[in-house]
Design an enzyme around this catalytic site. Structure first.
Site, PDB file in Angstrom:
ATOM      1  N   ASP A 122      20.343  13.852  -3.206  1.00 13.56           N
ATOM      2  CA  ASP A 122      19.984  12.636  -2.471  1.00 13.56           C
ATOM      3  C   ASP A 122      19.994  13.005  -0.991  1.00 13.56           C
ATOM      4  OD1 ASP A 122      19.818  10.227  -1.134  1.00 13.56           O
ATOM      5  OD2 ASP A 122      21.261   9.191  -2.409  1.00 13.56           O
ATOM      6  N   SER A 126       1.962  16.659   6.011  1.00 10.42           N
ATOM      7  CA  SER A 126       0.830  15.853   5.578  1.00 10.42           C
ATOM      8  C   SER A 126      -0.202  15.985   6.679  1.00 10.42           C
ATOM      9  CB  SER A 126       1.241  14.388   5.436  1.00 10.42           C
ATOM     10  OG  SER A 126       0.120  13.533   5.409  1.00 10.42           O
ATOM     11  N   TYR A 159       6.080   6.227   8.945  1.00 13.13           N
ATOM     12  CA  TYR A 159       5.747   7.412   8.151  1.00 13.13           C
ATOM     13  C   TYR A 159       5.156   8.514   9.024  1.00 13.13           C
ATOM     14  CZ  TYR A 159       3.144  10.450   5.004  1.00 13.13           C
ATOM     15  OH  TYR A 159       2.643  11.547   4.364  1.00 13.13           O
ATOM     16  N   LYS A 175       6.346  12.508  10.099  1.00 11.82           N
ATOM     17  CA  LYS A 175       5.539  13.700   9.835  1.00 11.82           C
ATOM     18  C   LYS A 175       5.186  14.434  11.127  1.00 11.82           C
ATOM     19  CE  LYS A 175       5.688  13.399   5.426  1.00 11.82           C
ATOM     20  NZ  LYS A 175       6.459  14.404   4.659  1.00 11.82           N
TER      21      LYS A 175
END
Length: 284
Positions: A54, A133, A146, A150
């Site tokens: 985790d 990404s 998000y 990244k």
């Protein structure tokens, strides 16, 4: 020669699972790590060692690395794949959720690197693969948290590459485009939960439709496309610093490089209207 040891996070599905399968086929000792051990039984049957991990729990991260250290005393490859997309307008997303997005996508990744680097330095070799990404190089509405994570991993990786090079450790960034995984569904859920009934509802609805369309689009690639890219980087004597692969990644990054900010904004809005019925996408 001794088999190389690899740790892969987020191995319960998608890119992580495909990478574990690929590296097992290439002869690695694979440690597949994720929160959902039950989802990795097929990997265990294929020969992977399973680890509960985790990334929001430091004790869990320390225990995972300790297990590998005690069993082998070394680690050759770390694939930082675990992550998710938390979407919604910045105004709508609670700060606690923004912090969790950073805990999983950035701080958990950084903590793993802190713990495995001494092993790699001691053996004067190793490769750290950070899966970002195309979202680490481009932007879209309703994805601020998000994309912030990244972009952060991209910058972290560049600094890390320079500081670890003297120790024989490679740092490689993988930038996936549109990939058929659970990622899109999770992003859609958070998008509609946070912004589906606010002032941003029209954008959220269109963007959610676009994310759904990306799952079935001919543009989207299977996760093994990224797994093969990772395997190719690991075989290289001097791997590239970045690999963009899958689902239109190179085309989109070229457009981002070519166009100014407002021109790229316009391209994104056109993609929204074309795919969302009135917003674009990618990753894990």
């Amino acid at each position: 020669m001794a088999r190389r040891i690899a740790l892969i996070t987020g191995a319960s599905s998608g890119i992580g699972e495909a990478t574990a399968q690929r590296l097992l086929a290439d002869g690695y000792v694979v440690y597949a790590a994720a929160r959902r051990l039950g989802r990795m039984q097929a990997l265990a049957q294929a020969g992977a060692q399973l680890l509960a991990l985790d990334l929001t729990d430091d004790a869990s991260i320390v225990a995972a690395v300790d297990a590998i250290r005690q069993a082998h005393g070394r680690l050759d490859v770390l694939v930082n794949n675990a992550g998710y997309g938390s979407y919604g307008a910045l105004e709508d997303v609670p700060l606690d959720e923004g912090r969790r997005q950073f805990e999983v996508n950035l701080f958990g990744l950084a903590r793993l690197i802190q713990l495995v680097t001494p092993l790699m330095r001691a053996q004067a070799s190793g490769t750290i693969v950070n899966i970002t990404s195309i979202g680490g190089k481009m932007h879209e509405p309703l994805g601020s948290w998000y994309h912030a994570t990244k972009f952060a991993v991209e910058g972290l990786s560049d600094c890390l590459r320079m500081e670890l090079a003297p120790f024989g450790i490679h740092v490689v960034v993988i930038e996936p485009g549109a990939i058929r995984t659970e990622w899109s569904g999770i992003a859609q859920q958070s998008l509609l939960r946070y912004s589906g009934h606010t002032a941003y509802a029209a954008q959220a609805t269109a963007h959610a439709r676009m994310l759904a369309a990306s799952d079935t689009s001919k543009l989207a690639s299977a996760p093994d496309v990224i797994a093969r890219t990772i395997a190719r980087a690991l075989r290289a004597r001097r791997p590239r610093t970045r690999y963009a692969a899958g689902g239109g990644a190179r085309t989109i990054l070229f457009l981002r490089w070519l166009l100014g900010d407002r021109a790229f904004d316009a391209v994104m809005r056109m993609a929204e209207k074309g795919l969302g019925g009135a917003t674009t996408h990618r990753s894990r």
